[in-house]
Design a protein around this motif. Structure first.
Motif, PDB file in Angstrom:
ATOM      1  N   ALA A 105      48.920   8.134 -17.987  1.00 33.10           N
ATOM      2  CA  ALA A 105      49.275   8.605 -19.326  1.00 33.10           C
ATOM      3  C   ALA A 105      49.795   7.466 -20.196  1.00 33.10           C
ATOM      4  CB  ALA A 105      50.323   9.713 -19.226  1.00 33.10           C
ATOM      5  N   SER A 106      50.528   6.523 -19.618  1.00 28.77           N
ATOM      6  CA  SER A 106      51.041   5.408 -20.427  1.00 28.77           C
ATOM      7  C   SER A 106      49.898   4.516 -20.898  1.00 28.77           C
ATOM      8  CB  SER A 106      52.086   4.612 -19.655  1.00 28.77           C
ATOM      9  OG  SER A 106      51.518   3.988 -18.532  1.00 28.77           O
ATOM     10  N   VAL A 107      48.921   4.282 -20.042  1.00 28.26           N
ATOM     11  CA  VAL A 107      47.748   3.502 -20.463  1.00 28.26           C
ATOM     12  C   VAL A 107      47.007   4.243 -21.570  1.00 28.26           C
ATOM     13  CG1 VAL A 107      45.495   2.645 -19.722  1.00 28.26           C
ATOM     14  CG2 VAL A 107      47.492   2.289 -18.279  1.00 28.26           C
ATOM     15  N   SER A 108      46.820   5.533 -21.387  1.00 27.73           N
ATOM     16  CA  SER A 108      46.157   6.347 -22.410  1.00 27.73           C
ATOM     17  C   SER A 108      46.952   6.350 -23.719  1.00 27.73           C
ATOM     18  CB  SER A 108      45.992   7.775 -21.888  1.00 27.73           C
ATOM     19  OG  SER A 108      45.475   8.613 -22.866  1.00 27.73           O
ATOM     20  N   GLY A 109      48.276   6.364 -23.611  1.00 26.21           N
ATOM     21  CA  GLY A 109      49.119   6.358 -24.807  1.00 26.21           C
ATOM     22  C   GLY A 109      49.034   5.067 -25.588  1.00 26.21           C
ATOM     23  N   VAL A 110      49.051   3.937 -24.873  1.00 26.87           N
ATOM     24  CA  VAL A 110      48.931   2.646 -25.550  1.00 26.87           C
ATOM     25  C   VAL A 110      47.559   2.536 -26.217  1.00 26.87           C
ATOM     26  CG1 VAL A 110      48.838   0.152 -25.167  1.00 26.87           C
ATOM     27  CG2 VAL A 110      50.639   1.507 -24.094  1.00 26.87           C
ATOM     28  N   LEU A 111      46.528   3.005 -25.534  1.00 24.35           N
ATOM     29  CA  LEU A 111      45.195   3.011 -26.143  1.00 24.35           C
ATOM     30  C   LEU A 111      45.135   3.943 -27.353  1.00 24.35           C
ATOM     31  CD1 LEU A 111      42.878   2.917 -23.008  1.00 24.35           C
ATOM     32  CD2 LEU A 111      43.244   1.108 -24.688  1.00 24.35           C
ATOM     33  N   SER A 112      45.858   5.050 -27.307  1.00 26.39           N
ATOM     34  CA  SER A 112      45.890   5.977 -28.439  1.00 26.39           C
ATOM     35  C   SER A 112      46.537   5.332 -29.658  1.00 26.39           C
ATOM     36  CB  SER A 112      46.647   7.255 -28.071  1.00 26.39           C
ATOM     37  OG  SER A 112      45.964   7.961 -27.087  1.00 26.39           O
ATOM     38  N   ILE A 113      47.620   4.594 -29.439  1.00 23.37           N
ATOM     39  CA  ILE A 113      48.254   3.886 -30.553  1.00 23.37           C
ATOM     40  C   ILE A 113      47.284   2.869 -31.131  1.00 23.37           C
ATOM     41  CG2 ILE A 113      50.059   2.217 -31.138  1.00 23.37           C
ATOM     42  CD1 ILE A 113      51.943   3.757 -29.322  1.00 23.37           C
ATOM     43  N   TRP A 114      46.612   2.146 -30.258  1.00 26.41           N
ATOM     44  CA  TRP A 114      45.651   1.148 -30.719  1.00 26.41           C
ATOM     45  C   TRP A 114      44.506   1.806 -31.492  1.00 26.41           C
ATOM     46  CZ3 TRP A 114      40.586   0.116 -28.598  1.00 26.41           C
ATOM     47  CH2 TRP A 114      39.990  -1.014 -29.161  1.00 26.41           C
ATOM     48  N   MET A 115      44.013   2.939 -30.990  1.00 28.44           N
ATOM     49  CA  MET A 115      42.894   3.612 -31.662  1.00 28.44           C
ATOM     50  C   MET A 115      43.274   4.148 -33.036  1.00 28.44           C
ATOM     51  SD  MET A 115      40.785   5.575 -28.605  1.00 28.44           S
ATOM     52  CE  MET A 115      41.404   7.103 -29.173  1.00 28.44           C
ATOM     53  N   THR A 116      44.530   4.563 -33.195  1.00 33.95           N
ATOM     54  CA  THR A 116      44.931   5.071 -34.509  1.00 33.95           C
ATOM     55  C   THR A 116      45.065   3.955 -35.534  1.00 33.95           C
ATOM     56  OG1 THR A 116      47.274   4.974 -33.938  1.00 33.95           O
ATOM     57  CG2 THR A 116      46.134   7.070 -33.564  1.00 33.95           C
ATOM     58  N   GLN A 117      45.156   2.725 -35.081  1.00 34.36           N
ATOM     59  CA  GLN A 117      45.296   1.596 -35.996  1.00 34.36           C
ATOM     60  C   GLN A 117      43.955   0.967 -36.366  1.00 34.36           C
ATOM     61  OE1 GLN A 117      47.948  -0.919 -33.809  1.00 34.36           O
ATOM     62  NE2 GLN A 117      49.759   0.156 -34.539  1.00 34.36           N
ATOM     63  N   THR A 118      42.922   1.276 -35.633  1.00 31.71           N
ATOM     64  CA  THR A 118      41.624   0.652 -35.876  1.00 31.71           C
ATOM     65  C   THR A 118      40.594   1.693 -36.289  1.00 31.71           C
ATOM     66  OG1 THR A 118      40.981   0.885 -33.564  1.00 31.71           O
ATOM     67  CG2 THR A 118      42.032  -1.182 -34.199  1.00 31.71           C
ATOM     68  N   THR A 119      39.627   1.263 -37.053  1.00 37.04           N
ATOM     69  CA  THR A 119      38.500   2.104 -37.431  1.00 37.04           C
ATOM     70  C   THR A 119      37.235   1.256 -37.355  1.00 37.04           C
ATOM     71  OG1 THR A 119      38.690   1.553 -39.776  1.00 37.04           O
ATOM     72  CG2 THR A 119      39.890   3.501 -39.018  1.00 37.04           C
ATOM     73  N   THR A 120      36.098   1.881 -37.596  1.00 36.81           N
ATOM     74  CA  THR A 120      34.847   1.127 -37.579  1.00 36.81           C
ATOM     75  C   THR A 120      34.606   0.425 -38.902  1.00 36.81           C
ATOM     76  OG1 THR A 120      33.649   3.109 -38.250  1.00 36.81           O
ATOM     77  CG2 THR A 120      33.802   2.640 -35.883  1.00 36.81           C
ATOM     78  N   GLY A 121      35.315   0.830 -39.954  1.00 36.81           N
ATOM     79  CA  GLY A 121      35.154   0.186 -41.256  1.00 36.81           C
ATOM     80  C   GLY A 121      36.129  -0.955 -41.426  1.00 36.81           C
ATOM     81  N   HIS A 122      36.229  -1.418 -42.654  1.00 35.15           N
ATOM     82  CA  HIS A 122      37.135  -2.526 -42.953  1.00 35.15           C
ATOM     83  C   HIS A 122      38.536  -2.061 -43.303  1.00 35.15           C
ATOM     84  CE1 HIS A 122      34.031  -5.522 -42.671  1.00 35.15           C
ATOM     85  NE2 HIS A 122      33.236  -4.756 -43.410  1.00 35.15           N
ATOM     86  N   GLN A 123      38.708  -0.766 -43.456  1.00 34.70           N
ATOM     87  CA  GLN A 123      40.024  -0.228 -43.777  1.00 34.70           C
ATOM     88  C   GLN A 123      40.792   0.059 -42.487  1.00 34.70           C
ATOM     89  OE1 GLN A 123      41.132  -0.057 -46.868  1.00 34.70           O
ATOM     90  NE2 GLN A 123      39.163  -0.872 -47.541  1.00 34.70           N
ATOM     91  N   PRO A 124      42.095  -0.195 -42.465  1.00 36.57           N
ATOM     92  CA  PRO A 124      42.864   0.117 -41.254  1.00 36.57           C
ATOM     93  C   PRO A 124      42.948   1.628 -41.058  1.00 36.57           C
ATOM     94  CG  PRO A 124      44.319  -0.630 -43.000  1.00 36.57           C
ATOM     95  CD  PRO A 124      42.918  -0.811 -43.499  1.00 36.57           C
ATOM     96  N   GLY A 125      43.196   2.022 -39.812  1.00 38.73           N
ATOM     97  CA  GLY A 125      43.349   3.438 -39.495  1.00 38.73           C
ATOM     98  C   GLY A 125      44.657   3.982 -40.041  1.00 38.73           C
ATOM     99  N   PRO A 126      44.892   5.270 -39.833  1.00 42.77           N
ATOM    100  CA  PRO A 126      46.118   5.882 -40.355  1.00 42.77           C
ATOM    101  C   PRO A 126      47.388   5.392 -39.668  1.00 42.77           C
ATOM    102  CG  PRO A 126      44.926   7.434 -38.987  1.00 42.77           C
ATOM    103  CD  PRO A 126      44.058   6.230 -39.119  1.00 42.77           C
ATOM    104  N   GLY A 127      47.250   4.838 -38.495  1.00 45.88           N
ATOM    105  CA  GLY A 127      48.418   4.341 -37.769  1.00 45.88           C
ATOM    106  C   GLY A 127      49.092   5.446 -36.982  1.00 45.88           C
ATOM    107  N   PRO A 128      49.867   5.068 -35.977  1.00 41.52           N
ATOM    108  CA  PRO A 128      50.537   6.071 -35.157  1.00 41.52           C
ATOM    109  C   PRO A 128      51.719   6.682 -35.894  1.00 41.52           C
ATOM    110  CG  PRO A 128      51.184   3.894 -34.448  1.00 41.52           C
ATOM    111  CD  PRO A 128      50.135   3.710 -35.515  1.00 41.52           C
ATOM    112  N   GLY A 129      51.913   7.962 -35.673  1.00 43.65           N
ATOM    113  CA  GLY A 129      53.084   8.637 -36.218  1.00 43.65           C
ATOM    114  C   GLY A 129      54.278   8.466 -35.289  1.00 43.65           C
ATOM    115  N   ALA A 130      55.413   8.926 -35.749  1.00 43.06           N
ATOM    116  CA  ALA A 130      56.646   8.789 -34.959  1.00 43.06           C
ATOM    117  C   ALA A 130      56.547   9.533 -33.636  1.00 43.06           C
ATOM    118  CB  ALA A 130      57.831   9.297 -35.766  1.00 43.06           C
ATOM    119  N   GLY A 131      55.906  10.694 -33.644  1.00 43.15           N
ATOM    120  CA  GLY A 131      55.785  11.479 -32.421  1.00 43.15           C
ATOM    121  C   GLY A 131      54.967  10.789 -31.355  1.00 43.15           C
ATOM    122  N   LEU A 132      53.892  10.130 -31.767  1.00 43.56           N
ATOM    123  CA  LEU A 132      53.057   9.411 -30.810  1.00 43.56           C
ATOM    124  C   LEU A 132      53.821   8.249 -30.184  1.00 43.56           C
ATOM    125  CD1 LEU A 132      50.272   9.158 -29.512  1.00 43.56           C
ATOM    126  CD2 LEU A 132      49.569   7.775 -31.465  1.00 43.56           C
TER     127      LEU A 132
END
Length: 157
Positions: A105-132
């Motif tokens: 779960a910790s590996v999945s969580g770190v990957l989840s934070i990373w995924m929320t920060q990246t997108t396929t476009g040039h714009q950054p992702g929404p970023g992780p919220g406080a709960g995540l």
């Protein structure tokens, strides 16, 4: 008191049985409080935003088009269900299962934070919220605590 060999053999078997039963159990000591606080943090994280305005509960229930869906399931199992079962039963096997699930779960969580920060476009992702972020920190705390408990098993004699 009789010195009958059958009585002594029965008493010895009973003592050995109690010893084997005790060897299958762990005592978390004061660590149980830290585990309980981390589980509470995981539960609180589900009502906080994880991605944008979507809460962890909405992600868990599939009502939000958020990315960390796998982490939401993993943190529910490894951060709430397994610790509750392990603390209730206090068996070494459940302590190891909790440690391994917390690692996944910790590996999945770190990957989840990373995924929320990246997108396929040039714009950054929404970023992780406080709960995540709270959920990932809580699951890492659980990982460390469960590894300490699981690794503290004395050698069988």
């Amino acid at each position: 008191m009789s010195d009958d060999p059958e009585d002594l053999a029965g008493l010895r078997a009973e003592i050995d049985g109690v010893g084997r039963s005790a060897a299958k159990r762990f005592d978390p000591g004061a660590g149980a409080m830290l585990i309980a606080v981390a589980v509470l943090a995981v539960l609180v994280s589900f009502v906080l935003p994880w991605v944008g305005e979507d809460t962890g509960l909405r992600v868990l229930l599939g009502e939000a088009p958020a990315m960390p869906k796998v982490f939401s399931y993993a943190v529910l199992v490894a951060g709430v269900l397994f610790p509750a079962a392990a603390l209730a039963v206090r068996r070494w096997a459940l302590a190891w299962l909790s440690a391994l699930a917390s690692f996944a779960a910790s590996v999945s969580g770190v990957l989840s934070i990373w995924m929320t920060q990246t997108t396929t476009g040039h714009q950054p992702g929404p970023g992780p919220g406080a709960g995540l972020v709270v959920a990932v920190i809580a699951i890492v705390v659980l990982l460390v605590k469960w590894l300490k408990i699981a690794a503290s098993r004395p050698a069988l004699q």
